[in-house]
Design a protein around this motif. Sequence first.
Motif, PDB file in Angstrom:
ATOM      1  N   PRO A   1       1.408 -91.585 -10.868  1.00  0.00           N
ATOM      2  CA  PRO A   1       2.709 -90.932 -10.711  1.00  0.00           C
ATOM      3  C   PRO A   1       2.700 -89.519 -11.302  1.00  0.00           C
ATOM      4  O   PRO A   1       2.064 -89.281 -12.334  1.00  0.00           O
ATOM      5  N   PHE A   2       3.434 -88.622 -10.656  1.00  0.00           N
ATOM      6  CA  PHE A   2       3.547 -87.229 -11.090  1.00  0.00           C
ATOM      7  C   PHE A   2       5.008 -86.868 -11.293  1.00  0.00           C
ATOM      8  O   PHE A   2       5.851 -87.172 -10.448  1.00  0.00           O
ATOM      9  N   ILE A   3       5.266 -86.192 -12.397  1.00  0.00           N
ATOM     10  CA  ILE A   3       6.546 -85.529 -12.633  1.00  0.00           C
ATOM     11  C   ILE A   3       6.229 -84.041 -12.633  1.00  0.00           C
ATOM     12  O   ILE A   3       5.400 -83.583 -13.420  1.00  0.00           O
ATOM     13  N   LEU A   4       6.847 -83.293 -11.730  1.00  0.00           N
ATOM     14  CA  LEU A   4       6.615 -81.861 -11.671  1.00  0.00           C
ATOM     15  C   LEU A   4       7.787 -81.126 -12.312  1.00  0.00           C
ATOM     16  O   LEU A   4       8.944 -81.490 -12.096  1.00  0.00           O
ATOM     17  N   ILE A   5       7.448 -80.123 -13.117  1.00  0.00           N
ATOM     18  CA  ILE A   5       8.455 -79.325 -13.815  1.00  0.00           C
ATOM     19  C   ILE A   5       8.239 -77.855 -13.466  1.00  0.00           C
ATOM     20  O   ILE A   5       7.122 -77.435 -13.196  1.00  0.00           O
TER      21      ILE A   5
ATOM     22  N   PHE B   1      11.161 -84.315 -10.020  1.00  0.00           N
ATOM     23  CA  PHE B   1      11.075 -82.853 -10.046  1.00  0.00           C
ATOM     24  C   PHE B   1      12.174 -82.361 -10.976  1.00  0.00           C
ATOM     25  O   PHE B   1      13.350 -82.658 -10.755  1.00  0.00           O
ATOM     26  N   LEU B   2      11.793 -81.645 -12.027  1.00  0.00           N
ATOM     27  CA  LEU B   2      12.771 -81.153 -13.010  1.00  0.00           C
ATOM     28  C   LEU B   2      12.667 -79.646 -13.169  1.00  0.00           C
ATOM     29  O   LEU B   2      11.572 -79.097 -13.277  1.00  0.00           O
ATOM     30  N   GLY B   3      13.818 -78.987 -13.199  1.00  0.00           N
ATOM     31  CA  GLY B   3      13.870 -77.568 -13.493  1.00  0.00           C
ATOM     32  C   GLY B   3      13.957 -77.357 -14.996  1.00  0.00           C
ATOM     33  O   GLY B   3      14.640 -78.096 -15.687  1.00  0.00           O
TER      34      GLY B   3
END
Length: 128
Positions: free
Chosen positions: A78-82, A102-104
Amino acid sequence: MSVASVISVLDDDPSVRAAINNLLESRGYTVHTFASANEFLASADLHGTSCVIADVQMPVTSGIDLLTQMRAQGSATPFILITAFPDDNVRLRAHKAGATCFLGKPFTASDLMKCLEVALTAGDESTE
């Protein structure tokens, strides 16, 4: 969590890496930090990672490029992109590549922890 999940944090900004590292370690996770995608790819942690948290915009290899490359190699990690530059096009690219979340930047600790919970749950389901 019966076994501590290993979270790999990739960001070219040392202060972001340190902040995420401190947050996750305080919640009981094992955290490995990397300044670049290439550093992560060359590490022994590549295959033992439960989740990757990666900045979208890094020199040489972006977080989205890393995710795409790992998916092409058969990885379901799993990937969380920021990103500090969250726009709809980048969000769409991230989700199309397979990002769990996806988080800013800046994001709250609770938002990151919610994303991590979702990512780890998704990762558990893919290994069953």
